[in-house]
Design a protein around this motif. Structure first.
Motif, PDB file in Angstrom:
ATOM      1  N   GLN A  16      31.010  43.721  43.654  1.00 48.63           N
ATOM      2  CA  GLN A  16      32.381  43.589  44.154  1.00 48.63           C
ATOM      3  C   GLN A  16      32.846  42.136  44.100  1.00 48.63           C
ATOM      4  OE1 GLN A  16      32.099  45.492  48.036  1.00 48.63           O
ATOM      5  NE2 GLN A  16      33.238  47.239  47.240  1.00 48.63           N
ATOM      6  N   GLN A  17      31.952  41.217  44.413  1.00 49.10           N
ATOM      7  CA  GLN A  17      32.289  39.795  44.369  1.00 49.10           C
ATOM      8  C   GLN A  17      32.549  39.370  42.918  1.00 49.10           C
ATOM      9  OE1 GLN A  17      29.443  37.273  46.370  1.00 49.10           O
ATOM     10  NE2 GLN A  17      30.601  35.427  45.947  1.00 49.10           N
ATOM     11  N   GLU A  19      33.671  41.286  40.509  1.00 52.62           N
ATOM     12  CA  GLU A  19      34.968  41.851  40.130  1.00 52.62           C
ATOM     13  C   GLU A  19      36.121  41.040  40.707  1.00 52.62           C
ATOM     14  OE1 GLU A  19      34.793  45.963  41.280  1.00 52.62           O
ATOM     15  OE2 GLU A  19      33.255  46.410  39.786  1.00 52.62           O
ATOM     16  N   ALA A  20      35.993  40.621  41.955  1.00 51.86           N
ATOM     17  CA  ALA A  20      37.040  39.801  42.581  1.00 51.86           C
ATOM     18  C   ALA A  20      37.176  38.457  41.860  1.00 51.86           C
ATOM     19  CB  ALA A  20      36.730  39.594  44.063  1.00 51.86           C
ATOM     20  N   LEU A  21      36.051  37.856  41.493  1.00 47.17           N
ATOM     21  CA  LEU A  21      36.061  36.601  40.753  1.00 47.17           C
ATOM     22  C   LEU A  21      36.732  36.786  39.389  1.00 47.17           C
ATOM     23  CD1 LEU A  21      35.132  33.623  40.434  1.00 47.17           C
ATOM     24  CD2 LEU A  21      32.963  34.536  39.542  1.00 47.17           C
ATOM     25  N   ALA A  22      36.375  37.853  38.691  1.00 41.71           N
ATOM     26  CA  ALA A  22      36.967  38.134  37.379  1.00 41.71           C
ATOM     27  C   ALA A  22      38.471  38.368  37.500  1.00 41.71           C
ATOM     28  CB  ALA A  22      36.287  39.357  36.752  1.00 41.71           C
ATOM     29  N   GLU A  23      38.880  39.102  38.513  1.00 43.19           N
ATOM     30  CA  GLU A  23      40.301  39.368  38.725  1.00 43.19           C
ATOM     31  C   GLU A  23      41.058  38.069  38.992  1.00 43.19           C
ATOM     32  OE1 GLU A  23      42.680  42.819  40.942  1.00 43.19           O
ATOM     33  OE2 GLU A  23      41.604  41.494  42.342  1.00 43.19           O
ATOM     34  N   ALA A  24      40.526  37.218  39.860  1.00 43.55           N
ATOM     35  CA  ALA A  24      41.170  35.933  40.163  1.00 43.55           C
ATOM     36  C   ALA A  24      41.251  35.066  38.906  1.00 43.55           C
ATOM     37  CB  ALA A  24      40.407  35.208  41.271  1.00 43.55           C
ATOM     38  N   PHE A  25      40.197  35.063  38.109  1.00 44.60           N
ATOM     39  CA  PHE A  25      40.171  34.303  36.860  1.00 44.60           C
ATOM     40  C   PHE A  25      41.269  34.791  35.915  1.00 44.60           C
ATOM     41  CE2 PHE A  25      38.712  34.074  32.438  1.00 44.60           C
ATOM     42  CZ  PHE A  25      38.527  32.710  32.290  1.00 44.60           C
ATOM     43  N   LEU A  26      41.404  36.101  35.763  1.00 44.72           N
ATOM     44  CA  LEU A  26      42.414  36.646  34.850  1.00 44.72           C
ATOM     45  C   LEU A  26      43.832  36.427  35.373  1.00 44.72           C
ATOM     46  CD1 LEU A  26      40.563  39.874  33.700  1.00 44.72           C
ATOM     47  CD2 LEU A  26      41.056  37.830  32.329  1.00 44.72           C
TER      48      LEU A  26
END
Length: 123
Positions: A16-17, A19-26
């Motif tokens: 989950q962390q 995914e959250a990091l990837a989402e923030a990056f995108l």
């Protein structure tokens, strides 16, 4: 049994962390988030984003260490096909079947921070 559940919970939390990091990056790259963890009978997609007129289906892979290989190496042809079918299903479900789309991979090896992200757009 308790030790096994603790490990499973930690891996889930790490996922989950990641995914959250990837989402923030995108989002920093100009992508708009639409949905997270879309499940269907044909598969699951971690992130669904949009950039301009393109829907982007993102598979996030995380490896804390290289003992089982690098995160990017865990994307098999079978996994890609499941992502593709899930993306097509999501587009159909939302009446967007003719829309442009792509499948991206965000691979994270080691620490959960932006410096360890490898972004593979439109794989």
């Amino acid at each position: 049994m308790l030790k096994r559940n603790t490990l499973k919970n930690r891996k889930h939390a790490d996922g989950q962390q990641a995914e959250a990091l990837a989402e923030a990056f995108l989002i920093k790259q100009g992508y708009q988030p639409l949905e997270r963890n879309f499940h269907s009978r044909v598969g699951e997609v971690d992130l669904i984003m949009r950039q301009h007129n393109t829907y982007v289906f993102v598979e996030v892979r995380y490896r804390a260490n290289a003992s089982r290989g690098k995160a990017a190496e865990s994307i098999t042809q079978h996994k890609y096909q499941r992502c593709l079918k899930t993306a097509q299903y999501w587009l159909m479900k939302h009446h967007l079947s003719g829309s442009q789309f792509q499948i991206d991979v965000i691979a994270i090896d080691g620490s959960l921070d932006e410096q360890h992200i490898t972004w593979m757009p439109a794989v």
